[in-house]
Design an enzyme around this catalytic site. Structure first.
Site, PDB file in Angstrom:
ATOM      1  N   GLU A  62       0.860  -1.202   0.000  1.00 33.88           N
ATOM      2  CA  GLU A  62       0.000   0.000   0.000  1.00 33.88           C
ATOM      3  C   GLU A  62       0.897   1.254   0.000  1.00 33.88           C
ATOM      4  O   GLU A  62       1.936   1.263   0.664  1.00 33.88           O
ATOM      5  CB  GLU A  62      -0.832  -0.012   1.299  1.00 33.88           C
ATOM      6  N   ASN A  82      -7.021   6.120  -1.983  1.00 36.06           N
ATOM      7  CA  ASN A  82      -5.915   5.228  -1.660  1.00 36.06           C
ATOM      8  C   ASN A  82      -6.087   4.026  -2.605  1.00 36.06           C
ATOM      9  O   ASN A  82      -6.973   3.190  -2.392  1.00 36.06           O
ATOM     10  CB  ASN A  82      -6.015   4.833  -0.179  1.00 36.06           C
ATOM     11  N   LYS A  87      -9.342   1.863  -2.154  1.00 36.10           N
ATOM     12  CA  LYS A  87      -9.566   1.315  -0.798  1.00 36.10           C
ATOM     13  C   LYS A  87     -10.943   1.697  -0.255  1.00 36.10           C
ATOM     14  O   LYS A  87     -11.284   2.888  -0.181  1.00 36.10           O
ATOM     15  CB  LYS A  87      -8.466   1.822   0.128  1.00 36.10           C
ATOM     16  N   GLU A 130      -6.274   8.764   7.524  1.00 38.52           N
ATOM     17  CA  GLU A 130      -6.768   8.329   6.204  1.00 38.52           C
ATOM     18  C   GLU A 130      -8.123   8.948   5.876  1.00 38.52           C
ATOM     19  O   GLU A 130      -8.413   9.250   4.723  1.00 38.52           O
ATOM     20  CB  GLU A 130      -6.849   6.803   6.140  1.00 38.52           C
ATOM     21  N   CYS A 138      -4.762  -3.000   2.830  1.00 34.64           N
ATOM     22  CA  CYS A 138      -4.499  -2.917   4.266  1.00 34.64           C
ATOM     23  C   CYS A 138      -5.718  -3.227   5.145  1.00 34.64           C
ATOM     24  O   CYS A 138      -6.057  -4.366   5.339  1.00 34.64           O
ATOM     25  CB  CYS A 138      -3.887  -1.556   4.615  1.00 34.64           C
ATOM     26  N   ASN A 170       0.276  -0.970   5.444  1.00 32.79           N
ATOM     27  CA  ASN A 170       1.180  -0.208   6.336  1.00 32.79           C
ATOM     28  C   ASN A 170       0.512  -0.297   7.689  1.00 32.79           C
ATOM     29  O   ASN A 170      -0.480   0.411   7.940  1.00 32.79           O
ATOM     30  CB  ASN A 170       1.225   1.279   5.971  1.00 32.79           C
TER      31      ASN A 170
END
Ligand code: CDT
Length: 313
Positions: free
Chosen positions: A47, A107, A124, A143, A169, A194
């Site tokens: 990611e 993302n 994502k 995020e 993730c 991550n």
């Protein structure tokens, strides 16, 4: 004859805030060359592979964070990676922060074929963390400030002779992620992550606890959908903030077939027989034979927990 897809899970060690894209791309190309030498056809990076894990940094002016986003893919810094993939005949997947022409932020991760063409993009869905500065946390995880939730669901593509899907993730912790792809017959899920070594909300959760939940989530997703899962870390200490490693490949029976034991750049290579997914898909997890969708309505009707449905007899 089995359908073999030899995959390289290409873990990246830390990327600091001061590291430029060109230096990261050079590291990624070095991993690709190692992967090629070990017989891989498909390399999977983590990611947000091109930058530090920037959601830990608070920018009061959100636009300042655009320095970490890619307005074009490939762009000037990433073109050498695409050139290397074409030269080596290697398919690839990696994550990056996407800035669209309309100014939207996601993302994202992509699937790139051996000719260097982007054939799939995923954005994502399950964004963890928060949108505003939170001084009560051990570290920020912004995020929800910097990205919109993905708008494309969980598609699966015909790729490299198999059915391949992507997740990113935090998505790996949600069974819905895998099941939506399972219902498209997915044979390999590739995902990067991550994950901070420390839980910003808890002083008691250990690294061992966090590794347990990581493996548990990926192994359960693989087993319950009879699919390979390739989970790739960005690891190590970025500007003082530790991320765990634990890059691993899980077979369709839920067993780990390989795992890295360090937090640096490195590749884990495994020949994945895509036909090994058939057994689970045709027996225990034969969805057409055994699923009972009439009882699953709450899964899409409710987001949070609501009233119990039990009634007195
Ligand atoms: N990058 C990412 O999604 N990390 C999350 C940790 C979130 S903690 C607020 C993960 O699930 O690993």
């Amino acid at each position: 004859m089995s359908r073999l897809l030899t995959v390289a899970a290409a873990q990246l060690g830390p990327i600091h805030r001061a590291d430029d894209r060109a230096s990261v791309v050079r590291r990624m190309i070095a991993l690709m060359e190692q992967a090629k030498a070990r017989g891989a056809d498909f390399i999977v990076y983590p990611e947000l592979a091109l930058t530090t894990f920037f959601p830990r940094w608070y920018c009061e002016d959100r636009a300042e964070a655009d320095q970490w986003f890619e307005a074009a893919m490939p762009g000037p810094d990433t073109q050498p990676l695409f050139n290397a993939a074409r030269r080596l005949g290697m398919a690839m997947s990696f994550g990056y922060a996407e800035l669209t022409p309309e100014g939207r932020h996601f993302n994202s991760s992509i699937l790139v074929d051996r000719a260097g063409s982007i054939v799939g993009k995923y954005r994502k869905v399950h964004l963890p963390g928060h949108a505003e500065l939170d001084p009560t946390r051990a570290h920020q995880h912004l995020e929800k400030r910097y990205f919109e939730p993905g708008d494309r669901g969980f598609p699966v593509w015909n790729f490299e002779g198999g059915l391949v899907g992507m997740a990113i993730c935090n998505d790996r912790r949600w069974p819905e992620t895998y099941r939506v792809m399972g219902l498209q017959g997915v044979e390999m899920v590739v995902l990067g992550y991550n994950t901070p070594t420390v839980n910003g909300h808890s002083k008691t959760e250990t690294l061992a606890d966090r590794m347990f939940h990581h493996r548990l989530s990926v192994q359960a997703g693989a087993y319950q959908n009879s699919t390979w899962v390739v989970a790739v870390a960005k690891a190590g200490v970025e500007d003082g903030y530790p991320l765990f490693g634990g890059t691993l490949i899980v077979g369709p029976d839920g067993k780990i077939v390989g795992e890295l034991d360090h937090d640096d750049d490195g590749v884990l290579v495994h020949g994945c027989d895509l036909d090994a997914t058939r057994f689970g898909k045709e027996t225990m997890f034969n969805f057409a034979a055994h699923r009972r969708v009439e009882h699953y309505e709450l899964i899409t009707a409710r987001t949070g927990v609501g009233e119990p449905l039990g009634r007195a007899e």
